[in-house]
Design a protein around this motif. Structure first.
Motif, mmCIF file in Angstrom:
data_model
loop_
_atom_site.group_PDB
_atom_site.id
_atom_site.type_symbol
_atom_site.label_atom_id
_atom_site.label_comp_id
_atom_site.label_asym_id
_atom_site.label_seq_id
_atom_site.Cartn_x
_atom_site.Cartn_y
_atom_site.Cartn_z
ATOM 1 N N LEU A 66 -2.464 7.760 6.330
ATOM 2 C CA LEU A 66 -2.824 7.257 5.000
ATOM 3 C C LEU A 66 -4.282 7.586 4.683
ATOM 4 O O LEU A 66 -4.608 8.024 3.582
ATOM 5 N N ASP A 86 -4.643 11.264 3.926
ATOM 6 C CA ASP A 86 -4.128 11.592 2.591
ATOM 7 C C ASP A 86 -5.134 11.223 1.505
ATOM 8 O O ASP A 86 -5.362 11.988 0.565
ATOM 9 N N VAL A 87 -5.743 10.054 1.654
ATOM 10 C CA VAL A 87 -6.711 9.603 0.654
ATOM 11 C C VAL A 87 -7.957 10.488 0.683
ATOM 12 O O VAL A 87 -8.477 10.872 -0.369
ATOM 13 N N GLU A 105 -8.555 2.233 -1.580
ATOM 14 C CA GLU A 105 -7.445 3.136 -1.900
ATOM 15 C C GLU A 105 -6.470 3.227 -0.721
ATOM 16 O O GLU A 105 -5.256 3.232 -0.914
ATOM 17 N N VAL A 106 -7.004 3.264 0.498
ATOM 18 C CA VAL A 106 -6.146 3.273 1.685
ATOM 19 C C VAL A 106 -5.337 1.980 1.753
ATOM 20 O O VAL A 106 -4.132 1.994 2.045
ATOM 21 N N ARG A 159 -7.111 13.765 -1.067
ATOM 22 C CA ARG A 159 -7.051 13.601 -2.524
ATOM 23 C C ARG A 159 -8.455 13.485 -3.124
ATOM 24 O O ARG A 159 -8.733 14.078 -4.173
ATOM 25 N N ASP A 175 -4.386 0.101 -0.739
ATOM 26 C CA ASP A 175 -3.331 0.175 -1.748
ATOM 27 C C ASP A 175 -2.163 1.026 -1.252
ATOM 28 O O ASP A 175 -0.998 0.669 -1.425
ATOM 29 N N GLU A 176 -2.484 2.154 -0.627
ATOM 30 C CA GLU A 176 -1.444 3.028 -0.071
ATOM 31 C C GLU A 176 -0.657 2.308 1.022
ATOM 32 O O GLU A 176 0.561 2.431 1.109
ATOM 33 N N LEU A 177 -1.364 1.552 1.849
ATOM 34 C CA LEU A 177 -0.720 0.806 2.923
ATOM 35 C C LEU A 177 0.227 -0.243 2.349
ATOM 36 O O LEU A 177 1.353 -0.409 2.831
ATOM 37 N N SER A 178 -0.200 -0.936 1.305
ATOM 38 C CA SER A 178 0.659 -1.936 0.660
ATOM 39 C C SER A 178 1.941 -1.299 0.144
ATOM 40 O O SER A 178 3.037 -1.839 0.334
ATOM 41 N N LEU A 179 1.802 -0.148 -0.505
ATOM 42 C CA LEU A 179 2.984 0.546 -1.017
ATOM 43 C C LEU A 179 3.897 1.002 0.116
ATOM 44 O O LEU A 179 5.122 0.894 0.020
ATOM 45 N N ALA A 180 3.300 1.505 1.195
ATOM 46 C CA ALA A 180 4.097 1.956 2.339
ATOM 47 C C ALA A 180 4.839 0.786 2.973
ATOM 48 O O ALA A 180 6.010 0.917 3.372
#
Length: 124
Positions: A7, A10-11, A69-70, A14, A72-77
């Motif tokens: 994650l 990826d951030v 941002e990481v 980006r 947020d990505e973790l929450s979505l994952a």
């Protein structure tokens, strides 16, 4: 299984691509080998806090922004991973705040109504 290093990578990628910068440019600025930075971006290597700090400096991004941002990505994952559960899972909500100028307004006329944890007040 969710891997934090993927994650994070990826951030970072980006962030770099948003700026239109190459791996070579960022690795040079951060004083990190191009190969190592590439492995961090691909989630193959764990980045130390010192390395993250150098990369963030090279990208001119605050580490707190990167980590947010990481997160947020973790929450979505996590939500995607738990999608097999029969109970509905509610997505976390982070309030979005807009900037408002109060220049020239007497202080006694300014009222801020927002959750305390969502507001940073800076005196000018």
């Amino acid at each position: 299984m969710i891997l934090l290093r993927r994650l994070l990578g990826d951030v970072l990628r980006r962030q770099r691509q948003r700026q239109g910068r190459t791996l070579r440019e960022v690795s040079s600025s951060a004083r990190v080998s191009l190969g190592y930075l590439s492995e961090v971006e691909r989630g193959q290597k764990e980045a130390s806090s010192e390395l993250l700090s150098a990369i963030c400096d090279a990208l001119d991004v605050r580490m707190s922004e990167l980590m947010r941002e990481v997160s947020d990505e973790l929450s979505l994952a996590e939500l995607a991973e738990s999608a097999t559960v029969t109970e509905p899972v509610r997505a976390p909500v982070r309030p979005m705040l807009n900037s408002v100028s109060v220049a020239g307004v007497p202080p006694e006329r300014v009222t801020i109504k927002a959750p305390a944890e969502a507001v940073d007040v800076v005196a000018a």
